[in-house]
Design a protein around this motif. Structure first.
Motif, short mmCIF file in Angstrom:
data_model
loop_
_atom_site.label_atom_id
_atom_site.label_comp_id
_atom_site.label_asym_id
_atom_site.label_seq_id
_atom_site.Cartn_x
_atom_site.Cartn_y
_atom_site.Cartn_z
N TRP A 57 0.84 -1.19 0.00
CA TRP A 57 0.00 0.00 0.00
C TRP A 57 0.88 1.25 0.00
O TRP A 57 0.62 2.19 -0.74
CB TRP A 57 -0.93 -0.01 1.21
CG TRP A 57 -1.91 1.12 1.19
CD1 TRP A 57 -1.74 2.37 1.71
CD2 TRP A 57 -3.20 1.13 0.58
NE1 TRP A 57 -2.84 3.14 1.48
CE2 TRP A 57 -3.76 2.41 0.78
CE3 TRP A 57 -3.94 0.17 -0.11
CZ2 TRP A 57 -5.02 2.75 0.33
CZ3 TRP A 57 -5.19 0.53 -0.55
CH2 TRP A 57 -5.72 1.80 -0.34
N THR B 112 -2.85 -0.11 -4.71
CA THR B 112 -4.11 0.00 -3.97
C THR B 112 -5.22 -0.87 -4.55
O THR B 112 -6.35 -0.78 -4.12
CB THR B 112 -4.58 1.47 -3.95
OG1 THR B 112 -4.77 1.91 -5.29
CG2 THR B 112 -3.57 2.36 -3.25
N ALA C 118 -7.19 -4.09 -4.77
CA ALA C 118 -7.41 -5.24 -3.90
C ALA C 118 -7.23 -6.56 -4.65
O ALA C 118 -6.67 -7.51 -4.10
CB ALA C 118 -8.79 -5.17 -3.27
N THR D 291 -12.51 -11.76 -0.54
CA THR D 291 -13.36 -10.85 0.23
C THR D 291 -12.63 -10.32 1.46
O THR D 291 -12.75 -9.14 1.80
CB THR D 291 -14.66 -11.55 0.66
OG1 THR D 291 -15.31 -12.05 -0.51
CG2 THR D 291 -15.59 -10.60 1.38
N ARG E 95 -10.27 -7.68 0.25
CA ARG E 95 -11.02 -6.48 -0.16
C ARG E 95 -11.47 -5.66 1.06
O ARG E 95 -11.38 -4.45 1.07
CB ARG E 95 -12.24 -6.86 -0.99
CG ARG E 95 -11.92 -7.30 -2.38
CD ARG E 95 -13.21 -7.54 -3.18
NE ARG E 95 -12.93 -8.20 -4.42
CZ ARG E 95 -12.45 -7.59 -5.50
NH1 ARG E 95 -12.20 -6.32 -5.45
NH2 ARG E 95 -12.21 -8.27 -6.60
N ARG E 96 -11.99 -6.35 2.06
CA ARG E 96 -12.44 -5.64 3.26
C ARG E 96 -11.28 -4.95 3.97
O ARG E 96 -11.42 -3.84 4.46
CB ARG E 96 -13.15 -6.61 4.21
CG ARG E 96 -14.53 -6.97 3.74
CD ARG E 96 -15.25 -7.82 4.76
NE ARG E 96 -16.54 -8.23 4.24
CZ ARG E 96 -17.15 -9.35 4.54
NH1 ARG E 96 -16.58 -10.20 5.38
NH2 ARG E 96 -18.33 -9.64 4.02
N SER F 99 -10.25 -1.99 1.99
CA SER F 99 -11.23 -0.90 2.07
C SER F 99 -11.00 -0.06 3.33
O SER F 99 -11.25 1.14 3.33
CB SER F 99 -12.66 -1.44 2.02
OG SER F 99 -13.00 -2.06 3.24
N ARG F 100 -10.51 -0.68 4.40
CA ARG F 100 -10.18 0.10 5.60
C ARG F 100 -9.03 1.05 5.33
O ARG F 100 -8.98 2.16 5.86
CB ARG F 100 -9.81 -0.84 6.75
CG ARG F 100 -10.99 -1.60 7.27
CD ARG F 100 -10.62 -2.35 8.54
NE ARG F 100 -11.47 -3.52 8.67
CZ ARG F 100 -11.06 -4.69 9.10
NH1 ARG F 100 -9.82 -4.87 9.47
NH2 ARG F 100 -11.90 -5.69 9.18
N ARG G 235 -8.45 2.46 2.45
CA ARG G 235 -9.02 3.55 1.66
C ARG G 235 -9.74 4.57 2.54
O ARG G 235 -9.70 5.76 2.28
CB ARG G 235 -9.98 3.00 0.61
CG ARG G 235 -9.26 2.32 -0.51
CD ARG G 235 -10.15 2.12 -1.73
NE ARG G 235 -9.40 1.41 -2.73
CZ ARG G 235 -9.46 0.09 -2.89
NH1 ARG G 235 -10.27 -0.63 -2.17
NH2 ARG G 235 -8.72 -0.49 -3.80
N GLU G 236 -10.42 4.06 3.56
CA GLU G 236 -11.12 4.97 4.48
C GLU G 236 -10.12 5.76 5.31
O GLU G 236 -10.30 6.95 5.54
CB GLU G 236 -12.04 4.17 5.42
CG GLU G 236 -13.23 3.56 4.71
CD GLU G 236 -14.00 2.58 5.59
OE1 GLU G 236 -13.68 2.47 6.79
OE2 GLU G 236 -14.91 1.92 5.05
#
Length: 187
Positions: A52, A57, A59, A76, A79-80, A83-84, A86-87
């Motif tokens: 990262w 970036t 997934a 999955t 990906r999850r 996604s953290r 990205r937040e």
């Protein structure tokens, strides 16, 4: 009663009802129930953090890289986790795309003051890289000034200026103007 029926009656989402129904202990009912449990990603998290930081970036790409490194989980989970990231670290925005011919034409034919800051910067960069485009831009803006200020009497001088520069595309335009300016024979 079905999960859907329970969710409707309790006015909760089906996911919440499913989580409550499947919980074996009271600890699992707490939000973030997986926070203190080991994850299949634990051994791979340092690699994900490194990739990262290197700018990867995507997934799916990270998932495939982890698979090559021995990761046995599913996409999955990756990906999850991504996604953290990205937040927590929102991107500055998509990279600036190269302008199209339509973009440049629009920028050159509009009042310079009406351009957005980014558009103005891109125009300056383009004109600095391409002298022929810079000359074309000067002539286009001068023509626009003639038309906007209704100074048709100066059109012949503008045509002479364009013909003195080596700009074949503008020469075609100027030749068309010349034909329009030449009175047609009575017929």
């Amino acid at each position: 009663m079905s999960l859907r029926g329970s969710a409707r009656q309790l006015q909760l989402s089906r996911g919440t009802v499913r989580r409550l129904a499947r919980a074996a202990t009271a600890d699992e009912l707490l939000v973030g129930r997986w926070a203190n449990f080991p994850s299949i990603l634990d051994d791979h998290k340092p690699y994900l953090h490194q990739r990262w930081a290197e700018g990867c970036t995507n997934a799916t790409r990270l998932f495939h890289e982890l698979k090559e490194r021995g990761y046995e989980g599913g996409t999955t989970v990756v990906r999850r986790y991504v996604s953290r990231f990205r937040e927590a670290f929102p991107a500055a925005g998509p990279p600036r795309r190269d302008p199209t011919v339509r973009d440049v034409t629009s920028w050159l034919t509009r009042y310079p003051d009406s351009l957005a800051e980014d558009e103005s910067t891109q125009v300056k960069e383009l004109l600095a890289r391409d002298p022929a485009l810079a000359y074309t831009a000067e002539h286009v803006r001068a023509f626009a000034e003639l038309m906007n200020n209704r100074q048709g009497r100066l059109l012949h001088r503008w045509i002479a200026d364009v013909r003195s520069d080596d700009l074949p595309d503008l020469h075609t335009f100027v030749n068309g103007l010349g034909q329009d300016l030449t009175p047609s024979p009575p017929g």
